[in-house]
Design a protein around this motif. Structure first.
Motif, mmCIF file in Angstrom:
data_model
loop_
_atom_site.group_PDB
_atom_site.id
_atom_site.type_symbol
_atom_site.label_atom_id
_atom_site.label_comp_id
_atom_site.label_asym_id
_atom_site.label_seq_id
_atom_site.Cartn_x
_atom_site.Cartn_y
_atom_site.Cartn_z
ATOM 1 N N TYR A 238 -12.045 -1.920 -11.219
ATOM 2 C CA TYR A 238 -12.044 -0.876 -9.913
ATOM 3 C C TYR A 238 -11.104 0.100 -10.621
ATOM 4 N N ASN A 239 -11.114 1.271 -10.065
ATOM 5 C CA ASN A 239 -10.300 2.424 -10.487
ATOM 6 C C ASN A 239 -9.701 2.659 -9.080
ATOM 7 N N TRP A 240 -7.954 2.327 -9.326
ATOM 8 C CA TRP A 240 -7.243 2.571 -7.909
ATOM 9 C C TRP A 240 -6.723 3.578 -7.897
ATOM 10 N N ASP A 241 -6.711 4.279 -6.757
ATOM 11 C CA ASP A 241 -5.979 5.746 -6.506
ATOM 12 C C ASP A 241 -4.603 5.496 -5.831
ATOM 13 N N ASN B 296 0.649 -1.201 -0.106
ATOM 14 C CA ASN B 296 0.031 0.129 0.105
ATOM 15 C C ASN B 296 0.699 1.248 -0.064
ATOM 16 N N ALA B 297 2.047 1.233 0.710
ATOM 17 C CA ALA B 297 2.928 2.482 0.665
ATOM 18 C C ALA B 297 3.518 2.527 -0.819
ATOM 19 N N CYS B 298 3.510 1.688 -1.545
ATOM 20 C CA CYS B 298 3.972 1.642 -2.807
ATOM 21 C C CYS B 298 2.725 2.219 -3.640
ATOM 22 N N GLY B 299 1.456 2.526 -3.088
ATOM 23 C CA GLY B 299 0.465 2.726 -3.875
ATOM 24 C C GLY B 299 -0.125 1.721 -4.558
ATOM 25 N N ARG B 300 -0.005 0.311 -4.285
ATOM 26 C CA ARG B 300 -0.484 -0.833 -4.907
ATOM 27 C C ARG B 300 -1.727 -1.440 -4.003
ATOM 28 N N PRO B 301 -2.859 -1.809 -4.402
ATOM 29 C CA PRO B 301 -3.876 -2.351 -3.657
ATOM 30 C C PRO B 301 -3.625 -4.004 -3.168
ATOM 31 N N ILE B 302 -4.411 -4.286 -2.471
ATOM 32 C CA ILE B 302 -3.933 -5.895 -1.997
ATOM 33 C C ILE B 302 -5.295 -6.699 -2.299
ATOM 34 N N ILE B 303 -5.070 -7.901 -2.536
ATOM 35 C CA ILE B 303 -6.164 -8.868 -2.650
ATOM 36 C C ILE B 303 -5.895 -9.641 -1.661
ATOM 37 N N ALA B 304 -6.742 -9.913 -0.346
ATOM 38 C CA ALA B 304 -6.474 -10.424 0.773
ATOM 39 C C ALA B 304 -7.685 -11.340 1.048
#
Length: 379
Positions: A332-335, A287-295
């Motif tokens: 989804y659009n990820w910010d 997340n700190a790299c701006g990338r989302p997670i699939i968990a």
């Protein structure tokens, strides 16, 4: 904080995991405080701890202890009780097992940052999954957990303040010890990560030790069946089995440097986090790299992921459930900047601020109650 004699106690310092990073931050908060632990592997110390004053116990002298440290589980209670911190005003223990059993003086305040109640005794089967030992050894070990469970429960009663690392750990502490513990999330070194401009590359990512309970097989099979590219960073005893499950779209890179991990996180579509963890720092690093997670919808991930904003959950620990979530990811659009800001809420600065606050309040409570006579002796 007034002038106090402070000691830091940790179970064992023989790896570079999330718990050891907490010890490093505690050392940063109190650089003059010595660190007491059962054993230390100085080749595996975090850089921040290289110059710390570290005291070990007699277990350090056991031949082969650093390679077989888990097999000596029955010795740690005796080892931790041999540590003498009775003269300290404040004892900060960092513990998933033994450190909270350290002896304290009559006037000492003991604050324990608890990663989970001792997994070996409270969740024996899960713990033993990752240890390759003969069946007879496991059977003998299971007989020994009952006195350890009593020992652990008794120790919790002598800790002045237990702190949980997540909601699921708070629930376990309540169930095992009958204590309603506050939560302080572990520190994430968000300053080590940054958001990369531009579109991500076309791959999903796993960064993990390769052991069975991490459920990396779900990610491998889901991506294989979906034809999605997956890069797996990490190593462990489950690697050979996982490689046999993997299709042509799966790449195993083994262990990589911190710099390489950051680069792969910055460029991935999403990090896949299929296991149940007590907290889970790796998703927040992504997340700190701006990338989302699939968990998976469970464990510490419930505290760290905002559904459809910083990541997606899959509701069942099954290939089909994860595959379905992966297949709808592109809807989804990820910010990236919003995701980064979310990770910053778990920063080292926030951790230090909250730890200082709870230590101060505990000290004030101890001063208010200092007129109550203490029992003779110490435990």
């Amino acid at each position: 904080m007034r002038d106090l004699k402070i000691a830091i106690v940790h179970d064992y310092l023989n790896q570079m995991g999330g718990a050891e990073r907490v010890v490093a931050v505690l050392h940063k908060m109190f650089p003059e405080a010595p660190i007491y632990t059962t054993i230390v592997d100085r080749d595996k110390l975090l850089p921040e701890l290289q110059n710390a004053v570290i005291h070990t116990t007699w277990m350090q002298r056991i031949p082969g202890i650093l390679n077989k440290f888990k097999l000596y589980f029955w010795l740690y209670p005796f080892s931790i009780r041999s540590i003498n911190v009775k003269s300290y005003d404040l004892i900060l223990s960092s513990s998933s097992a033994y450190a909270k059993g350290v002896r304290k003086g009559r006037q000492s305040l003991h604050v324990c940052y608890c990663y989970t109640p001792m997994r070996f005794v409270w969740d024996f089967d899960t713990y033993m999954e990752s240890i390759q030992v003969p069946r007879l050894v496991k059977r003998i070990a299971k007989w020994l957990i009952y006195p350890l469970k009593r020992w652990d429960k008794n120790n919790s009663e002598h800790v002045d303040r237990l702190i949980a690392i997540s909601t699921i750990v708070k629930e376990r502490i309540k169930q095992c010890y009958g204590v309603n513990a506050p939560i302080i999330f572990p520190p994430v070194e968000v300053s080590r990560f940054s958001v990369k401009e531009g579109e991500p590359e076309d791959y999903f990512l796993v960064v993990s030790r390769l052991v069975s309970y991490k459920k990396i097989d779900l990610a491998i099979e889901a991506c294989t069946q979906s034809g999605k590219r997956l890069i797996v960073i990490g190593d462990g005893p489950d690697r050979q089995r996982l490689e046999q499950l993997a299709g042509d779209t799966i790449t195993f890179l083994g262990r990589k440097s911190d710099e390489d991990v950051v680069r792969y996180m910055q460029n991935c579509k999403a990090l896949i986090f299929p296991g149940i963890e007590d907290f889970g720092i790796t998703p927040l690093e992504a997340n700190a790299c701006g990338r989302p997670i699939i968990a998976y919808y469970g464990g510490g991930a419930l505290d760290t992921i905002i559904a459809e904003q910083t990541g997606l959950y899959f509701k069942e620990q099954s290939i089909n459930s994860l595959k379905s979530t992966i297949n709808r990811f592109d809807q989804y659009n990820w910010d990236p900047q919003y995701i980064r800001q979310h990770a910053e809420q778990f920063s080292e600065y926030i951790f230090i601020e909250r730890m200082q606050s709870i230590i101060e309040s505990s000290l004030k409570s101890r001063e208010i109650n200092s007129t109550i006579p203490e029992p003779e002796g110490s435990y």
